[in-house]
Motif scaffolding. Structure first.
Motif, mmCIF file in Angstrom:
data_model
loop_
_atom_site.group_PDB
_atom_site.id
_atom_site.type_symbol
_atom_site.label_atom_id
_atom_site.label_comp_id
_atom_site.label_asym_id
_atom_site.label_seq_id
_atom_site.Cartn_x
_atom_site.Cartn_y
_atom_site.Cartn_z
ATOM 1 N N GLU A 1 41.297 82.133 -71.261
ATOM 2 C CA GLU A 1 41.707 83.082 -70.467
ATOM 3 C C GLU A 1 43.405 82.676 -69.629
ATOM 4 O OE1 GLU A 1 38.914 83.767 -67.516
ATOM 5 O OE2 GLU A 1 37.294 84.409 -68.932
ATOM 6 N N ARG A 2 43.722 81.433 -70.124
ATOM 7 C CA ARG A 2 44.951 80.962 -69.809
ATOM 8 C C ARG A 2 45.109 80.801 -68.232
ATOM 9 N NH1 ARG A 2 48.454 81.020 -74.048
ATOM 10 N NH2 ARG A 2 48.230 82.503 -75.558
ATOM 11 N N ALA A 3 43.938 80.431 -67.649
ATOM 12 C CA ALA A 3 43.683 79.879 -66.357
ATOM 13 C C ALA A 3 44.683 78.858 -66.036
ATOM 14 C CB ALA A 3 42.529 79.584 -65.829
ATOM 15 N N ASN B 1 45.129 74.047 -61.812
ATOM 16 C CA ASN B 1 44.507 73.973 -60.671
ATOM 17 C C ASN B 1 42.895 74.290 -60.757
ATOM 18 O OD1 ASN B 1 46.464 72.705 -59.262
ATOM 19 N ND2 ASN B 1 47.287 74.408 -58.523
ATOM 20 N N LEU B 2 42.649 75.447 -61.479
ATOM 21 C CA LEU B 2 41.181 75.947 -61.699
ATOM 22 C C LEU B 2 40.541 74.805 -62.880
ATOM 23 C CD1 LEU B 2 39.491 78.087 -61.471
ATOM 24 C CD2 LEU B 2 40.031 79.444 -63.148
ATOM 25 N N LEU B 3 41.142 74.392 -63.563
ATOM 26 C CA LEU B 3 40.673 73.516 -64.235
ATOM 27 C C LEU B 3 39.974 72.107 -63.709
ATOM 28 C CD1 LEU B 3 42.714 74.021 -67.769
ATOM 29 C CD2 LEU B 3 40.414 74.705 -67.507
ATOM 30 N N ALA B 4 41.103 71.566 -62.744
ATOM 31 C CA ALA B 4 41.085 70.454 -62.173
ATOM 32 C C ALA B 4 39.950 70.748 -61.064
ATOM 33 C CB ALA B 4 42.340 70.339 -61.442
ATOM 34 N N ALA B 5 39.647 71.948 -60.283
ATOM 35 C CA ALA B 5 38.926 72.478 -59.579
ATOM 36 C C ALA B 5 37.286 72.319 -60.332
ATOM 37 C CB ALA B 5 38.679 73.690 -58.876
ATOM 38 N N THR B 6 37.132 72.549 -61.500
ATOM 39 C CA THR B 6 35.676 72.487 -62.209
ATOM 40 C C THR B 6 35.265 71.172 -62.603
ATOM 41 O OG1 THR B 6 37.047 72.972 -64.362
ATOM 42 C CG2 THR B 6 36.083 74.940 -63.242
ATOM 43 N N ASP B 7 36.612 70.309 -62.524
ATOM 44 C CA ASP B 7 36.037 68.938 -62.885
ATOM 45 C C ASP B 7 35.704 68.006 -61.722
ATOM 46 O OD1 ASP B 7 36.794 68.905 -65.601
ATOM 47 O OD2 ASP B 7 38.731 67.606 -65.508
ATOM 48 N N ALA C 1 32.282 73.949 -71.586
ATOM 49 C CA ALA C 1 32.256 75.205 -71.629
ATOM 50 C C ALA C 1 33.104 76.105 -70.470
ATOM 51 C CB ALA C 1 30.672 75.769 -71.312
ATOM 52 N N TRP C 2 33.273 75.447 -69.563
ATOM 53 C CA TRP C 2 34.069 75.763 -68.156
ATOM 54 C C TRP C 2 35.476 75.832 -68.952
ATOM 55 C CZ3 TRP C 2 31.528 72.741 -63.654
ATOM 56 C CH2 TRP C 2 30.247 73.340 -63.347
ATOM 57 N N ARG C 3 35.837 74.494 -69.633
ATOM 58 C CA ARG C 3 37.207 74.462 -69.588
ATOM 59 C C ARG C 3 37.611 75.536 -70.849
ATOM 60 N NH1 ARG C 3 39.744 69.990 -67.512
ATOM 61 N NH2 ARG C 3 41.527 70.134 -69.241
ATOM 62 N N ALA C 4 36.735 75.440 -71.909
ATOM 63 C CA ALA C 4 36.938 76.472 -72.982
ATOM 64 C C ALA C 4 37.081 77.747 -72.451
ATOM 65 C CB ALA C 4 35.964 76.333 -73.971
#
Length: 403
Positions: A312-314, A317-323, A304-307
């Motif tokens: 939103e074309r983040a 680094n933001l995706l890596a942070a949520t992981d 859900a976070w990644r989607a």
């Protein structure tokens, strides 16, 4: 310990020690078991639940992100059986090296829990076979620098211990395990041979037998319960019943703490192996189902976070942070900066974004040295099975020793 409590079906012998009483030395495994349809059905249900959990495990994109939360949860619950009060948040705060402890005792408890994590990781990564030597190494890690550090970490006990209410003398003990020396060492050698022998027993039955035998021997001055539960995980992996360390029984043992101790004692006193096996197998089936659900919900949360952020074309680094928050849900901007390899301003911008989106909350209320928590992750891990009521915490069963 009253010798009259041990019937002719007891799977061991009583050894008279002195005027204070006797000790129980279990016979080598395996015992003679009486199979019936109910027990066979429980084995099948537990094996199916493990298969479903393995299926979830195979879908995990990064096993470490998902197995670490389960290891930490197990560490908290296994240590809680022994009387520690540290929560999962306390453990994560200690790992993150942030000052969230209201009192020294909680910090000391959290350090004990952290040692449990390190002991399990040591066992899982070791090249040694499951053996007394490996268990001694894990025990040394478990007891290092915490309460019990002066009670021979990594060494088999050289004095008699016993199990009973806090403060009980040996003659009033609930159970007195094998005396130190040749009898204890010989029984441990027998246990090691059983672990590595070829037999026709279902692997889950083997593991339940080994857990009982280790607890009945109680080979260390302290920490036996935790090492015995660590041994379950090692055997599940070694027997290839699990591909990832996702299943732990401490939650089940803690919810049914009285029954857990009663079943172990009933084996020693009356040879009630089948009742112990049924209890153990029900725990495997229930906790495997619970672990599969938690793992799937963690996976759903990640997706859900990644989607959201991919739509939103983040940035990556933001995706890596949520992981990273899945494995370490308590953090600081500085720690994210180090983990992601970015400048401090970039890390703070990521934190600010996650705060706005409700992924993180700030938990100190300070302007400097702020600490952030991924509450959805912690709430999911701390969620209990609502169908079963947790027992009211009381005085933990203690292992006692002669002065």
């Amino acid at each position: 310990m009253r010798p009259t409590d041990f019937t002719s079906r007891a799977p061991g012998q009583l050894i008279t020690l002195d005027s204070e009483g006797a000790a129980f030395v279990p016979h080598p495994l395996p015992p003679q078991l009486h199979w019936d349809g109910a027990l066979v059905r429980l084995i099948g249900e537990a094996e199916r639940a493990l298969g479903e959990l393995n299926g979830v495990g195979r879908r995990l994109p990064n096993p470490y992100l998902f197995t670490r939360p389960f290891i930490n949860r197990e560490a908290v619950l296994s240590s809680r059986i022994e009387g520690t009060q540290a929560s999962l948040s306390d453990l994560y705060a200690l790992e993150a090296q942030v000052p969230l402890f209201p009192e020294l005792e909680v910090r000391e408890d959290a350090q004990e829990v952290q040692n449990y994590v390190r002991a399990l990781e040591h066992g899982l990564s070791s090249t040694l076979p499951i053996s007394t030597r490996l268990l001694r190494e894990m025990h040394a890690v478990l007891m290092s620098g915490v309460r019990g550090q002066n009670r021979a970490p990594g060494e088999l006990r050289r004095s008699q211990n016993w199990i009973g209410p806090a403060g009980a003398r040996r003659r009033d003990a609930t159970f007195v395990p094998a005396p130190p020396g040749p009898l204890l060492e010989g029984a441990l050698n027998d246990l090691e041979r059983f672990i590595h022998a070829q037999n026709d027993l279902p692997p889950l039955v083997e593991i339940a037998l080994v857990h009982y035998q280790f607890e009945a021997l109680h080979p260390f001055l302290d920490g036996n319960g935790r090492v015995g539960r660590l041994l379950i995980t090692l055997l599940l992996i070694q027997r290839q019943l699990l591909t990832q360390p996702l299943l732990y029984l401490s939650a089940y043992f803690e919810r049914h703490r009285s029954a857990y101790y009663e079943h172990l004692l009933a084996v020693s006193q009356r040879g009630e192996w089948e009742a112990w096996l049924a209890f153990f197998l029900r725990g495997v089936e229930r906790e495997a189902g619970d672990a599969a659900l938690r793992a799937q919900r963690l996976l759903d949360l990640r997706e859900a976070w990644r989607a959201r952020y991919q739509q939103e074309r983040a940035g990556s680094n933001l995706l890596a942070a949520t992981d990273r928050l899945l494995a370490q849900p308590i953090t600081t901007a500085g720690q994210l900066q180090h983990a992601l390899g970015v400048v401090h301003r970039s890390a703070q911008l990521i934190v600010d974004r996650l705060l706005r989106d409700g992924v993180l909350v700030e938990v100190t209320g300070r302007q400097r040295g702020r600490v952030y928590m991924a509450r959805p992750v912690l709430e999911l891990l701390e969620l209990e099975q609502v169908s079963e009521q947790r027992p009211t915490p009381g005085n933990p069963i203690q292992t006692l020793t002669e002065p």
